[in-house]
Each structure stands twice: as C-alpha cells, then as structure tokens.
Design an enzyme around this catalytic site. Structure first.
Site, PDB file in Angstrom:
ATOM      1  CB  CYS A  53      -0.889  -0.026   1.239  1.00 51.37           C
ATOM      2  SG  CYS A  53      -1.834   1.487   1.465  1.00 51.37           S
ATOM      3  CE1 TYR A 189      -4.913   1.823  -5.447  1.00 52.33           C
ATOM      4  CE2 TYR A 189      -3.274   3.579  -5.583  1.00 52.33           C
ATOM      5  CZ  TYR A 189      -3.669   2.346  -5.108  1.00 52.33           C
ATOM      6  OH  TYR A 189      -2.833   1.620  -4.289  1.00 52.33           O
TER       7      TYR A 189
HETATM    8  N1  LIG Z   1      -6.857   7.759   3.283  1.00 53.26           N
HETATM    9  C1  LIG Z   1      -6.153   6.614   3.526  1.00 53.26           C
HETATM   10  C2  LIG Z   1      -6.260   5.652   2.365  1.00 53.26           C
HETATM   11  C3  LIG Z   1      -5.752   4.308   2.745  1.00 53.26           C
HETATM   12  C4  LIG Z   1      -6.177   3.232   1.743  1.00 53.26           C
HETATM   13  O1  LIG Z   1      -6.991   3.460   0.839  1.00 53.26           O
HETATM   14  N2  LIG Z   1      -5.584   2.036   1.911  1.00 53.26           N
HETATM   15  C5  LIG Z   1      -5.928   0.909   1.066  1.00 53.26           C
HETATM   16  C6  LIG Z   1      -4.721   0.094   0.701  1.00 53.26           C
HETATM   17  S1  LIG Z   1      -3.615   0.912  -0.378  1.00 53.26           S
HETATM   18  C7  LIG Z   1      -6.812  -0.059   1.840  1.00 53.26           C
HETATM   19  O2  LIG Z   1      -6.540  -0.354   2.982  1.00 53.26           O
HETATM   20  N3  LIG Z   1      -7.848  -0.594   1.179  1.00 53.26           N
HETATM   21  C8  LIG Z   1      -8.716  -1.589   1.747  1.00 53.26           C
HETATM   22  C9  LIG Z   1     -10.128  -1.383   1.323  1.00 53.26           C
HETATM   23  O3  LIG Z   1     -10.386  -0.408   0.608  1.00 53.26           O
HETATM   24  O4  LIG Z   1     -10.970  -2.188   1.696  1.00 53.26           O
HETATM   25  C10 LIG Z   1      -4.713   7.015   3.816  1.00 53.26           C
HETATM   26  O5  LIG Z   1      -4.068   7.698   2.999  1.00 53.26           O
HETATM   27  O6  LIG Z   1      -4.237   6.650   4.872  1.00 53.26           O
END
Ligand SMILES: N[C@@H](CCC(=O)N[C@@H](CS)C(=O)NCC(=O)O)C(=O)O
Length: 318
Positions: A53, A189
């Site tokens: 990530c 993305y």
């Molecule tokens: N706003 C968050 C975004 C974090 C994010 O989108 N993480 C993704 C992985 S890259 C995630 O955990 N996705 C799991 C999901 O959407 O269910 C940050 O920048 O900390």
C-alpha cells in the site's frame, strides 16, 4: 467492508464511483493528533501496514527517516486481500497473528481494530492504522496526518535532525502535495479502477501530463520542494516506485514507464540510496498484492518482470 460493525463479505476494490464511472476514494475517519505527552510516547503506538500500500508506505518511510523505528513497532499484513480484508498470514516479510498483550485480543484481521475502536463502524477497514495501545483504539488512519504526527508531534523522540514539513516551505509543500494527489498518487488508481473509457482516459491524461511536468521539474531541482528532503518526496516516491512494477501493466497507465524518464529515474535512484526508502520498498509484496485484485486480473497471474536497475538498492533489505 464493515457496515455498523458487521463484516460484509462482498469486497470490491472499486470503492465508489460517480455517474461517469470515476473512482472515488473513501475519506478517513480516525483523525486524532497528539497535543502533549510526546516524550512519554515511546512504545505507545503501533503501526499496522501493508507493504503493497502506497499510503501505508508513506508512514513507514517517515518512521525510519525520523529515527522512530525503536519507538513505534510495526505489524505487517499479507499483501493479498482476503475475503475479510487485510489479514495476518504467512507471506515472507509479514507479521504473525497479532496478540495484544494488553487486552488479550488476537488480531487476525485489520477490521477487528476498527470494531474494537467503534462497535458501529461503517466503512472500509484500511491501512495504515496508527493504534493507541494505551486506550486500545485507532488513533489515526489517515496517512497524511500520521506523517505529521511522526514529524511534528513526536519530535522529542526523533533520532534525526530532519524536518519533513519545515515552516518556511509549508505553502509550497501543500501546493505540491495537492498537485500530485489527484493527478498522480490517486490518478493511477482513477485510471486502474475507472469503469468507463472516458473516466480512464481522463485519469490517464492526468497521470502523463503530471509525469512530463515532474520530469521537467527534476531537470532543475534535486527534490520535490526546495533543496531538501520533505514529506512531498515521500508522497511522490511511493507512487513512482510502484509505477513500472504494477501500475504500468495492471492499471493500464502504459504510455511510458518511469524508466523512460531520465530525470525521474535518477531521482528515484537518489531516494533509494537512502535506507528509509529502500528498506520499506518490498517488490514481492507490491506485485503479489496488486496482481491479486481479481476485478483487474481474474487469473491472478503475477508477471515475472520487469527487471529494473534500481532493484540493486533493495538487495540488502529483502
Ligand atoms: N486515506 C487513507 C487511504 C488508505 C487506503 O486506501 N488504503 C488501502 C490500501 S492501499 C486499503 O486499505 N484498502 C482496503 C479497502 O479499501 O478495503 C490514507 O491515505 O491513509
């Protein structure tokens, strides 16, 4: 994702979309800052991450750069999302199922941290998570804020003189971050998860217009902002380093790889010569994670290449 504290299994990476098929990212909900007590904060926080990530990797790089590794432990999930979201497993470099000594809660899935913090939580259980072991709650789950917590709030613990968000450069840093967030960090993305040709095209154009501008920028400057390393470099790096190994193929951002931009390639290598950037870049996690997204790669085959010159900087850490 969680709905009123209950896991709903139909995980889909296309988080939300608008009427024109554009990808929309969820905003973060746990957003505390540390106003006092920094000197006593050693060991108080635990950082839950995935090396795949980019947002989590921002926080990992800042942690190492600022010399906070000894003060904040990390827990690394498997790169492949399970039917119940992020999970601790067997992937090399990941952490084992996490037993929290304090409350004897065995954390197998990241979503458990969310329901432990808010029994009625509705939303995606994302990483990074900065966990407060004193109060057994998520302290913050927004990477841009975790960077500031590490840089500003935990300054008494730093073992480094770096200032990632110096007063004199703040407006320039904010402007740079803003410029690259929509068009590049999230732009890739938006291209990858677009559900219409027009939405993909729009994101694709943003990505490559930004890369051209950045290539020009780095003919004149060694860093993103000013003549020193700042949080903007971290925010740019995490997307650049994933580009040729994941986004170029999987997200169809394939006009040119970063390798075809000489100044950006030099910049990437300059950063990778620093331990904080190299140590927190796990190509195996990045490839396994992105290429496991079934909606984009139903067969789950992980490409063998590319072989890139900068892999040599990672050898000492994998
Ligand atoms: N706003 C968050 C975004 C974090 C994010 O989108 N993480 C993704 C992985 S890259 C995630 O955990 N996705 C799991 C999901 O959407 O269910 C940050 O920048 O900390």
């Amino acid at each position: 994702m969680l709905v009123k504290g209950q896991w709903h299994g139909k995980w889909h990476p296309v988080q939300q979309k608008d009427d024109a098929g554009r990808f929309i990212r969820q905003s973060s909900t746990f957003t505390q800052r540390l106003e006092q007590g920094a000197a006593e904060a050693s060991g108080r926080f635990q950082l839950y991450v995935a090396y795949i990530c980019p947002w989590a990797t921002r926080t990992l790089i800042a942690r190492t750069l600022l010399g906070l590794d000894a003060h904040i432990d990390i827990k690394v999930v498997d790169p492949v999302l399970s039917d119940f979201g992020w999970k601790f497993g067997q992937f090399p470099g990941g952490s084992a199922v996490d037993t929290m000594a304090e409350n004897t809660m065995a954390v197998e899935y990241i979503h458990q941290l969310y329901t432990q913090s808010d029994r009625e939580y509705t939303g995606r259980a994302t990483v990074p998570v900065l966990w407060d072991t004193e109060n057994n709650v998520i302290f913050n789950n927004e990477s841009s804020q975790i960077l500031r917590i590490f840089d500003e709030d935990l300054r008494p613990l730093h073992q480094s003189k770096l200032d990632l968000y110096p007063e004199a450069l703040r407006s320039e840093i904010d402007a740079f971050n803003e410029r690259i967030y929509h068009t590049f960090n999230n732009g890739v993305y938006r291209a990858g998860f677009a559900s219409s040709q027009a939405a993909y095209q729009e994101a694709f154009n943003d990505v490559f217009t930004t890369l051209e501008k950045l290539e020009h920028h780095f003919t004149e400057q060694p860093y993103a902002v000013g003549r020193q390393l700042t949080e903007s470099d971290i925010r740019l790096f995490v997307t650049l380093v994933r580009f040729d190994i994941a986004y170029y193929g999987l997200f169809k951002t394939n006009l040119k790889p970063i390798q075809a931009y000489p100044r950006l390639s030099e910049y990437l290598e300059r950063l990778l010569q620093m331990e904080a950037f190299a140590k927190n870049t796990r190509v195996d996690h990045i490839k396994a994670g992105y290429y496991s997204v079934k909606a984009l790669n139903p067969g789950g085959i992980v490409p063998v290449g590319p072989d890139l010159p900068w892999f040599r900087y990672l050898e000492a850490y994998q």
